[in-house]
Enzyme design. Structure first.
Site, PDB file in Angstrom:
ATOM      1  N   PRO A   1     -35.361 -27.184 -28.891  1.00 20.21           N
ATOM      2  CA  PRO A   1     -33.890 -27.294 -28.541  1.00 20.21           C
ATOM      3  C   PRO A   1     -33.096 -26.632 -29.520  1.00 20.21           C
ATOM      4  O   PRO A   1     -33.432 -25.590 -30.058  1.00 20.21           O
ATOM      5  CB  PRO A   1     -33.925 -29.093 -29.495  1.00 20.21           C
ATOM      6  CG  PRO A   1     -35.225 -28.458 -30.263  1.00 20.21           C
ATOM      7  CD  PRO A   1     -35.959 -28.624 -29.656  1.00 20.21           C
ATOM      8  N   ASP A   2     -32.022 -26.533 -28.737  1.00 19.50           N
ATOM      9  CA  ASP A   2     -30.829 -25.702 -29.451  1.00 19.50           C
ATOM     10  C   ASP A   2     -30.475 -26.384 -30.510  1.00 19.50           C
ATOM     11  O   ASP A   2     -30.631 -27.336 -30.932  1.00 19.50           O
ATOM     12  CB  ASP A   2     -29.860 -25.421 -28.724  1.00 19.50           C
ATOM     13  CG  ASP A   2     -28.709 -26.143 -27.495  1.00 19.50           C
ATOM     14  OD1 ASP A   2     -29.069 -27.344 -27.834  1.00 19.50           O
ATOM     15  OD2 ASP A   2     -28.245 -26.243 -26.884  1.00 19.50           O
ATOM     16  N   PHE A   3     -29.077 -25.869 -31.068  1.00 29.37           N
ATOM     17  CA  PHE A   3     -28.216 -26.433 -32.077  1.00 29.37           C
ATOM     18  C   PHE A   3     -27.271 -27.708 -31.895  1.00 29.37           C
ATOM     19  O   PHE A   3     -26.762 -28.415 -32.168  1.00 29.37           O
ATOM     20  CB  PHE A   3     -28.432 -25.672 -33.213  1.00 29.37           C
ATOM     21  CG  PHE A   3     -29.279 -24.756 -33.548  1.00 29.37           C
ATOM     22  CD1 PHE A   3     -29.352 -24.890 -34.802  1.00 29.37           C
ATOM     23  CD2 PHE A   3     -29.593 -24.159 -32.655  1.00 29.37           C
ATOM     24  CE1 PHE A   3     -30.600 -24.545 -35.104  1.00 29.37           C
ATOM     25  CE2 PHE A   3     -31.670 -23.022 -33.895  1.00 29.37           C
ATOM     26  CZ  PHE A   3     -31.537 -23.546 -34.923  1.00 29.37           C
ATOM     27  N   ARG A   4     -26.373 -26.568 -30.477  1.00 25.66           N
ATOM     28  CA  ARG A   4     -25.129 -27.342 -30.662  1.00 25.66           C
ATOM     29  C   ARG A   4     -24.931 -27.878 -29.373  1.00 25.66           C
ATOM     30  O   ARG A   4     -23.851 -28.643 -28.922  1.00 25.66           O
ATOM     31  CB  ARG A   4     -23.761 -26.389 -30.824  1.00 25.66           C
ATOM     32  CG  ARG A   4     -24.105 -25.704 -32.064  1.00 25.66           C
ATOM     33  CD  ARG A   4     -22.760 -24.184 -32.419  1.00 25.66           C
ATOM     34  NE  ARG A   4     -22.447 -23.964 -33.448  1.00 25.66           N
ATOM     35  CZ  ARG A   4     -23.021 -22.913 -34.437  1.00 25.66           C
ATOM     36  NH1 ARG A   4     -24.661 -23.104 -33.914  1.00 25.66           N
ATOM     37  NH2 ARG A   4     -23.183 -23.174 -35.587  1.00 25.66           N
TER      38      ARG A   4
ATOM     39  N   ASN B   1     -32.686 -15.602 -32.081  1.00 24.66           N
ATOM     40  CA  ASN B   1     -33.951 -16.944 -31.683  1.00 24.66           C
ATOM     41  C   ASN B   1     -35.193 -16.509 -33.476  1.00 24.66           C
ATOM     42  O   ASN B   1     -34.917 -14.820 -32.902  1.00 24.66           O
ATOM     43  CB  ASN B   1     -34.528 -16.745 -30.418  1.00 24.66           C
ATOM     44  CG  ASN B   1     -34.036 -17.566 -29.298  1.00 24.66           C
ATOM     45  OD1 ASN B   1     -32.629 -18.289 -30.459  1.00 24.66           O
ATOM     46  ND2 ASN B   1     -33.878 -17.409 -28.096  1.00 24.66           N
TER      47      ASN B   1
ATOM     48  N   HIS C   1     -32.069 -13.062 -37.083  1.00 24.70           N
ATOM     49  CA  HIS C   1     -32.498 -14.176 -38.024  1.00 24.70           C
ATOM     50  C   HIS C   1     -33.523 -14.657 -38.392  1.00 24.70           C
ATOM     51  O   HIS C   1     -34.238 -15.118 -38.731  1.00 24.70           O
ATOM     52  CB  HIS C   1     -31.812 -15.543 -37.294  1.00 24.70           C
ATOM     53  CG  HIS C   1     -30.213 -15.571 -36.960  1.00 24.70           C
ATOM     54  ND1 HIS C   1     -29.110 -16.205 -36.243  1.00 24.70           N
ATOM     55  CD2 HIS C   1     -29.025 -15.122 -37.796  1.00 24.70           C
ATOM     56  CE1 HIS C   1     -28.325 -16.210 -35.605  1.00 24.70           C
ATOM     57  NE2 HIS C   1     -27.922 -15.338 -36.676  1.00 24.70           N
TER      58      HIS C   1
ATOM     59  N   ASP D   1     -38.060 -17.953 -32.460  1.00 25.79           N
ATOM     60  CA  ASP D   1     -39.599 -18.302 -31.896  1.00 25.79           C
ATOM     61  C   ASP D   1     -40.547 -17.133 -31.616  1.00 25.79           C
ATOM     62  O   ASP D   1     -41.818 -17.778 -31.419  1.00 25.79           O
ATOM     63  CB  ASP D   1     -39.160 -19.395 -30.804  1.00 25.79           C
ATOM     64  CG  ASP D   1     -37.944 -18.482 -29.462  1.00 25.79           C
ATOM     65  OD1 ASP D   1     -38.819 -17.315 -29.596  1.00 25.79           O
ATOM     66  OD2 ASP D   1     -37.310 -19.210 -29.216  1.00 25.79           O
TER      67      ASP D   1
END
Length: 240
Positions: free
Chosen positions: A37-40, A108, A125, A110
């Site tokens: 899932p993304d954030f916004r 990302n 990040h 991941d």
């Protein structure tokens, strides 16, 4: 299934074919089609209800003051170790191997670009796959975090921290400098799966001096002079 316009496929194919040192700049939307899932977005992490806002939980201050609660959230909501690369990740890796793409700059954490075969990946990040003891610096794989209970600790007794950039923490300067260099030298810049709302990462786009900027995202974002394609990136790249 989103209907992909063939004119968009042709636009992107043409830019891919003309590239010799393109750069891909990506965000959370690149991995949503891999089940992360993304954030916004409407179903994103920031729309869910928690005891504290996710921005607070994922901050340096919260990590220091509420370390066990941080790891409870982190294990449940930030680790998707069964996720697999999608067509976008594989296409980007293929462009690099063909000598058309100089590298990937990703927000990302991941590791899916590397799983797909990309070699030059700058992780602005950080990554969930790297972790270190805050006391002695010893490195640990992500499985150490997964298998631990409460606060994961090193053999020396120190707290093991994921190598991800939390709120209130700066980006790694060497990674940022390399990203600026890649973008400045790029002939084409492909931006995918990001709203460009997260700074300072989003500010790197300003260093581009090449020919074409293409933005592939669900929902238009303002990038001066860019070709915008509103489409799920994995579906689009699969047809390119």
């Amino acid at each position: 299934m989103h209907e992909i316009r063939q004119e968009d496929v042709l636009k992107l194919k043409k830019i891919f074919e003309s590239s010799r040192r393109a750069v891909f700049f990506g965000g959370a939307g690149v991995s949503t089609e891999s089940g992360i899932p993304d954030f916004r977005s409407e179903d994103g992490l920031y729309r869910q209800k928690f005891k504290y806002p996710p921005e607070t939980i994922l901050s340096h201050t919260f990590f220091l003051r509420h370390t066990e609660e941080f790891f409870d959230f982190y294990r449940e909501k930030m680790l998707f170790l069964d996720a697999r690369p999608n067509a976008a990740h594989y296409k980007i890796a293929a462009l690099e191997s063909e000598g058309k793409l100089a590298g990937v700059i990703t927000q990302n954490i991941d590791g899916l670009h590397q799983k797909a075969g990309s070699k030059t990946v700058l992780e602005l990040h950080g990554s969930v796959h790297r972790n270190h003891c805050e006391a002695c610096g010893m490195g640990y794989p992500v499985q150490k975090i997964v298998k631990s209970k409460g606060v994961p600790r090193c053999v020396c007794g120190g707290v093991i921290k994921p190598d991800v950039v939390l709120y209130e923490e700066p980006l790694d300067s060497r990674t940022t400098e390399r990203a600026v260099g890649l973008i400045r030298a790029a002939d084409n810049l492909i931006i995918g799966g990001t709203s460009l709302n997260v700074y300072p990462a989003a500010g790197l786009v300003q260093y581009f001096r090449g020919e074409n900027i293409v933005v592939v995202n669900r929902g238009e974002i303002p990038v001066r002079g860019a070709v915008f394609i509103d489409a799920p990136i994995a579906q689009l790249f699969y047809q390119c």
